[in-house]
Design a protein around this motif. Structure first.
Motif, PDB file in Angstrom:
ATOM      1  N   ASP A 117      38.585 112.716  55.703  1.00 43.42           N
ATOM      2  CA  ASP A 117      39.058 111.508  56.409  1.00 43.42           C
ATOM      3  C   ASP A 117      38.576 111.447  57.857  1.00 43.42           C
ATOM      4  O   ASP A 117      39.270 110.931  58.736  1.00 43.42           O
ATOM      5  CB  ASP A 117      40.596 111.429  56.377  1.00 43.42           C
ATOM      6  CG  ASP A 117      41.150 111.437  54.962  1.00 43.42           C
ATOM      7  OD1 ASP A 117      40.519 110.828  54.082  1.00 43.42           O
ATOM      8  OD2 ASP A 117      42.209 112.066  54.735  1.00 43.42           O
ATOM      9  N   LEU A 118      37.386 111.956  58.115  1.00 40.68           N
ATOM     10  CA  LEU A 118      36.813 111.884  59.452  1.00 40.68           C
ATOM     11  C   LEU A 118      36.262 110.488  59.698  1.00 40.68           C
ATOM     12  O   LEU A 118      35.916 109.758  58.758  1.00 40.68           O
ATOM     13  CB  LEU A 118      35.708 112.932  59.607  1.00 40.68           C
ATOM     14  CG  LEU A 118      36.100 114.382  59.279  1.00 40.68           C
ATOM     15  CD1 LEU A 118      34.891 115.297  59.406  1.00 40.68           C
ATOM     16  CD2 LEU A 118      37.239 114.854  60.174  1.00 40.68           C
ATOM     17  N   ASN A 119      36.163 110.115  60.957  1.00 39.85           N
ATOM     18  CA  ASN A 119      35.679 108.776  61.315  1.00 39.85           C
ATOM     19  C   ASN A 119      34.513 108.921  62.285  1.00 39.85           C
ATOM     20  O   ASN A 119      34.692 109.237  63.448  1.00 39.85           O
ATOM     21  CB  ASN A 119      36.805 107.961  61.961  1.00 39.85           C
ATOM     22  CG  ASN A 119      36.467 106.487  62.083  1.00 39.85           C
ATOM     23  OD1 ASN A 119      35.314 106.115  62.272  1.00 39.85           O
ATOM     24  ND2 ASN A 119      37.482 105.639  61.983  1.00 39.85           N
ATOM     25  N   ARG A 120      33.303 108.745  61.758  1.00 41.55           N
ATOM     26  CA  ARG A 120      32.084 108.836  62.553  1.00 41.55           C
ATOM     27  C   ARG A 120      31.925 110.207  63.223  1.00 41.55           C
ATOM     28  O   ARG A 120      31.842 110.304  64.455  1.00 41.55           O
ATOM     29  CB  ARG A 120      32.032 107.729  63.600  1.00 41.55           C
ATOM     30  CG  ARG A 120      30.665 107.514  64.249  1.00 41.55           C
ATOM     31  CD  ARG A 120      30.743 106.416  65.306  1.00 41.55           C
ATOM     32  NE  ARG A 120      29.475 106.185  65.966  1.00 41.55           N
ATOM     33  CZ  ARG A 120      29.032 106.854  67.045  1.00 41.55           C
ATOM     34  NH1 ARG A 120      29.780 107.797  67.562  1.00 41.55           N
ATOM     35  NH2 ARG A 120      27.864 106.554  67.584  1.00 41.55           N
TER      36      ARG A 120
ATOM     37  N   ALA B 254      35.586 108.428  65.978  1.00 39.65           N
ATOM     38  CA  ALA B 254      35.596 107.077  66.537  1.00 39.65           C
ATOM     39  C   ALA B 254      37.003 106.537  66.767  1.00 39.65           C
ATOM     40  O   ALA B 254      37.148 105.461  67.355  1.00 39.65           O
ATOM     41  CB  ALA B 254      34.837 106.118  65.609  1.00 39.65           C
ATOM     42  N   ARG B 255      38.024 107.259  66.357  1.00 36.43           N
ATOM     43  CA  ARG B 255      39.385 106.816  66.652  1.00 36.43           C
ATOM     44  C   ARG B 255      39.754 107.074  68.112  1.00 36.43           C
ATOM     45  O   ARG B 255      40.838 106.679  68.556  1.00 36.43           O
ATOM     46  CB  ARG B 255      40.374 107.517  65.707  1.00 36.43           C
ATOM     47  CG  ARG B 255      40.303 106.982  64.277  1.00 36.43           C
ATOM     48  CD  ARG B 255      41.058 107.841  63.288  1.00 36.43           C
ATOM     49  NE  ARG B 255      40.373 109.125  63.049  1.00 36.43           N
ATOM     50  CZ  ARG B 255      40.758 109.987  62.098  1.00 36.43           C
ATOM     51  NH1 ARG B 255      41.797 109.702  61.329  1.00 36.43           N
ATOM     52  NH2 ARG B 255      40.087 111.119  61.935  1.00 36.43           N
ATOM     53  N   GLY B 256      38.855 107.740  68.845  1.00 39.34           N
ATOM     54  CA  GLY B 256      39.076 107.924  70.270  1.00 39.34           C
ATOM     55  C   GLY B 256      39.357 109.340  70.669  1.00 39.34           C
ATOM     56  O   GLY B 256      40.230 109.591  71.502  1.00 39.34           O
ATOM     57  N   GLY B 257      38.605 110.285  70.110  1.00 41.81           N
ATOM     58  CA  GLY B 257      38.797 111.675  70.469  1.00 41.81           C
ATOM     59  C   GLY B 257      37.938 112.588  69.628  1.00 41.81           C
ATOM     60  O   GLY B 257      36.795 112.242  69.296  1.00 41.81           O
ATOM     61  N   VAL B 258      38.489 113.751  69.282  1.00 42.71           N
ATOM     62  CA  VAL B 258      37.777 114.713  68.458  1.00 42.71           C
ATOM     63  C   VAL B 258      38.720 115.244  67.389  1.00 42.71           C
ATOM     64  O   VAL B 258      39.947 115.200  67.541  1.00 42.71           O
ATOM     65  CB  VAL B 258      37.220 115.889  69.284  1.00 42.71           C
ATOM     66  CG1 VAL B 258      36.230 115.407  70.332  1.00 42.71           C
ATOM     67  CG2 VAL B 258      38.352 116.673  69.940  1.00 42.71           C
ATOM     68  N   VAL B 259      38.140 115.746  66.320  1.00 42.25           N
ATOM     69  CA  VAL B 259      38.919 116.410  65.278  1.00 42.25           C
ATOM     70  C   VAL B 259      38.608 117.900  65.322  1.00 42.25           C
ATOM     71  O   VAL B 259      37.441 118.296  65.330  1.00 42.25           O
ATOM     72  CB  VAL B 259      38.600 115.849  63.881  1.00 42.25           C
ATOM     73  CG1 VAL B 259      39.282 116.690  62.793  1.00 42.25           C
ATOM     74  CG2 VAL B 259      39.056 114.394  63.767  1.00 42.25           C
ATOM     75  N   HIS B 260      39.657 118.711  65.384  1.00 40.37           N
ATOM     76  CA  HIS B 260      39.502 120.160  65.325  1.00 40.37           C
ATOM     77  C   HIS B 260      39.767 120.602  63.895  1.00 40.37           C
ATOM     78  O   HIS B 260      40.853 120.364  63.350  1.00 40.37           O
ATOM     79  CB  HIS B 260      40.481 120.844  66.270  1.00 40.37           C
ATOM     80  CG  HIS B 260      40.485 122.340  66.147  1.00 40.37           C
ATOM     81  ND1 HIS B 260      41.643 123.085  66.054  1.00 40.37           N
ATOM     82  CD2 HIS B 260      39.458 123.235  66.082  1.00 40.37           C
ATOM     83  CE1 HIS B 260      41.341 124.363  65.945  1.00 40.37           C
ATOM     84  NE2 HIS B 260      40.022 124.480  65.952  1.00 40.37           N
TER      85      HIS B 260
ATOM     86  N   ALA C 157      43.385 103.187  75.398  1.00 44.34           N
ATOM     87  CA  ALA C 157      43.238 102.154  76.418  1.00 44.34           C
ATOM     88  C   ALA C 157      41.853 101.532  76.388  1.00 44.34           C
ATOM     89  O   ALA C 157      41.673 100.361  76.680  1.00 44.34           O
ATOM     90  CB  ALA C 157      43.502 102.744  77.811  1.00 44.34           C
ATOM     91  N   ALA C 158      40.851 102.327  75.980  1.00 44.53           N
ATOM     92  CA  ALA C 158      39.488 101.810  75.933  1.00 44.53           C
ATOM     93  C   ALA C 158      39.224 101.013  74.667  1.00 44.53           C
ATOM     94  O   ALA C 158      38.212 100.352  74.556  1.00 44.53           O
ATOM     95  CB  ALA C 158      38.501 102.975  76.025  1.00 44.53           C
ATOM     96  N   GLY C 159      40.138 101.100  73.712  1.00 38.21           N
ATOM     97  CA  GLY C 159      39.967 100.327  72.495  1.00 38.21           C
ATOM     98  C   GLY C 159      39.318 101.131  71.392  1.00 38.21           C
ATOM     99  O   GLY C 159      38.131 101.024  71.132  1.00 38.21           O
ATOM    100  N   ALA C 160      40.115 101.972  70.723  1.00 35.21           N
ATOM    101  CA  ALA C 160      39.570 102.824  69.662  1.00 35.21           C
ATOM    102  C   ALA C 160      39.465 102.034  68.370  1.00 35.21           C
ATOM    103  O   ALA C 160      40.312 102.114  67.498  1.00 35.21           O
ATOM    104  CB  ALA C 160      40.458 104.049  69.485  1.00 35.21           C
ATOM    105  N   THR C 161      38.419 101.255  68.245  1.00 33.90           N
ATOM    106  CA  THR C 161      38.280 100.344  67.114  1.00 33.90           C
ATOM    107  C   THR C 161      37.616 100.986  65.915  1.00 33.90           C
ATOM    108  O   THR C 161      37.756 100.512  64.801  1.00 33.90           O
ATOM    109  CB  THR C 161      37.433  99.126  67.523  1.00 33.90           C
ATOM    110  OG1 THR C 161      36.093  99.570  67.816  1.00 33.90           O
ATOM    111  CG2 THR C 161      38.013  98.440  68.736  1.00 33.90           C
ATOM    112  N   GLY C 162      36.834 102.059  66.124  1.00 35.48           N
ATOM    113  CA  GLY C 162      36.072 102.636  65.027  1.00 35.48           C
ATOM    114  C   GLY C 162      34.832 101.833  64.703  1.00 35.48           C
ATOM    115  O   GLY C 162      34.072 102.172  63.803  1.00 35.48           O
ATOM    116  N   ASP C 163      34.600 100.737  65.420  1.00 31.31           N
ATOM    117  CA  ASP C 163      33.429  99.894  65.213  1.00 31.31           C
ATOM    118  C   ASP C 163      32.213 100.577  65.831  1.00 31.31           C
ATOM    119  O   ASP C 163      32.321 101.194  66.881  1.00 31.31           O
ATOM    120  CB  ASP C 163      33.670  98.542  65.891  1.00 31.31           C
ATOM    121  CG  ASP C 163      32.611  97.518  65.556  1.00 31.31           C
ATOM    122  OD1 ASP C 163      31.422  97.801  65.818  1.00 31.31           O
ATOM    123  OD2 ASP C 163      32.962  96.438  65.051  1.00 31.31           O
TER     124      ASP C 163
END
Length: 341
Positions: A29-32, A49-55, A72-78
């Motif tokens: 379920d990773l995003n980009r 792309a959700r606005g961070g990192v996955v460990h 705040a920056a808009g974690a759109t995943g786009d």
């Protein structure tokens, strides 16, 4: 083509091909997961792309670490808007340096998510599309900016060369090389004598000699001037001196040998989609987004990066724009340790 002669013996990649049946997937379920960092303990850190990192811990458990500035920056995943953590590196204290392709800045994030801006402008103007960051043994930061064009998809063209490299050291930030065709990942060789630059829309690697003060000289093409189908994105050295490279939009994994020859290690793309992309790219006009988004093979759709990890650095991990896990496989040669190793 630059030729380097040496007496290292037989190249361990000679005759090697990645066996698709031997590929294993890490994470879910990773995003980009465009860029991946590996640690000695077996941990993986992927951009998300959700606005961070996955460990991803050695036992397979994972957690999403969101940047405090991410929502705040808009974690759109786009792929074209919002916050887009892209290239990653570890700071000396273990913080994560984030090249944010969405906010157009270099950010520094603690492992709990606290984030601050490191750099968002140069010479009085916005940076542009910050793509990648690399830390060297002198604790200097090398940053790539792919383009100042917005939307960045308009820069997927042979006609534009506005990418550049920024060096941040005790003297502050400064541009040390420019005129690149969509500057992407960069790497230093084992002795940090040369900086290698993936020029995405140039379909090639350029290298520059690193001077003691960080200035760059002796610019030249390294290996073939055209690496074939797809556009070069991520690069990484192994211990033998092969420079591995991912070719996005064709989902190819290749390597440039120390002699400057090209080896094909994996071809996993959608042949028809890649052909349409190449036809559009050859016109010199920006490639339409729908043509770009149609690309992608089954293993690592829109393959972007290659990382060595595992206890002996002999496991290869692949990053991609449209994959939801991290493909991995055993390499016949260990990777060159990164500075954090």
């Amino acid at each position: 083509m630059t030729i380097i002669r040496h007496g290292r013996g037989r190249n361990p990649l000679a005759g090697f091909k990645v066996d698709p049946g031997a590929i294993r997937h890490v994470g879910r379920d990773l995003n980009r997961p465009e860029c991946i960092l590996a640690e000695r303990d077996g941990s993986l850190w992927t951009a998300d792309a959700r606005g961070g990192v996955v460990h991803i811990a050695p036992d397979g458990t994972q957690r999403l670490v969101l940047q405090e500035t991410g929502t705040a920056a808009g974690a759109t995943g786009d792929l074209l808007s919002g916050t887009l953590p892209n290239g990653l590196a570890f700071a000396a204290d273990g913080d994560v340096l984030v090249s944010n392709f969405g906010t157009d800045r270099l950010e520094r994030m603690t492992r709990s998510g606290r984030t601050r801006v490191v750099l968002d402008s140069i010479d009085g103007r916005p940076l542009g599309k910050v793509n990648f960051v690399l830390r060297d043994s002198k604790d200097r930061l090398w940053i790539t900016v792919s383009t100042t064009v917005n939307p960045w998809s308009e820069a997927i063209s042979t006609a534009l060369a506005d990418g550049y490299v920024v060096l941040v050291d005790e003297k502050g930030p400064r541009i040390v090389a420019d005129g690149f065709r969509f500057t992407n990942e960069i790497r230093l060789d084992a002795t940090e004598e040369w900086l290698y630059v993936a020029e995405t829309t140039g379909k090639c690697v350029t290298r520059l000699r690193v001077q003691p003060d960080g200035s760059l000289t002796d610019r030249e093409t390294y290996g073939p001037s055209n690496l074939g189908a797809g556009l070069i994105d991520g690069i990484a050295f192994d211990r033998f001196g092969n420079l591995w490279a991912t070719m996005i939009f064709a989902d190819r994994l290749v390597a440039i040998t120390p002699e400057g020859n090209l080896l094909e290690l994996l071809d996993d793309g959608d042949a028809a989609a890649t052909r349409r992309f190449e036809q559009a790219f050859a016109t010199g006009l920006p490639v339409p987004v729908d043509v770009i988004m149609a690309c992608g093979g089954p293993t690592c759709p829109m393959m972007t990066s290659v990382t060595f990890g595992g206890p002996d650095l002999s496991t290869v991990y692949l990053g991609g724009l449209r994959t939801t896990s991290v493909p991995s496989f055993a390499s016949p040669v260990a990777g060159l340790p990164m500075v954090h190793w």
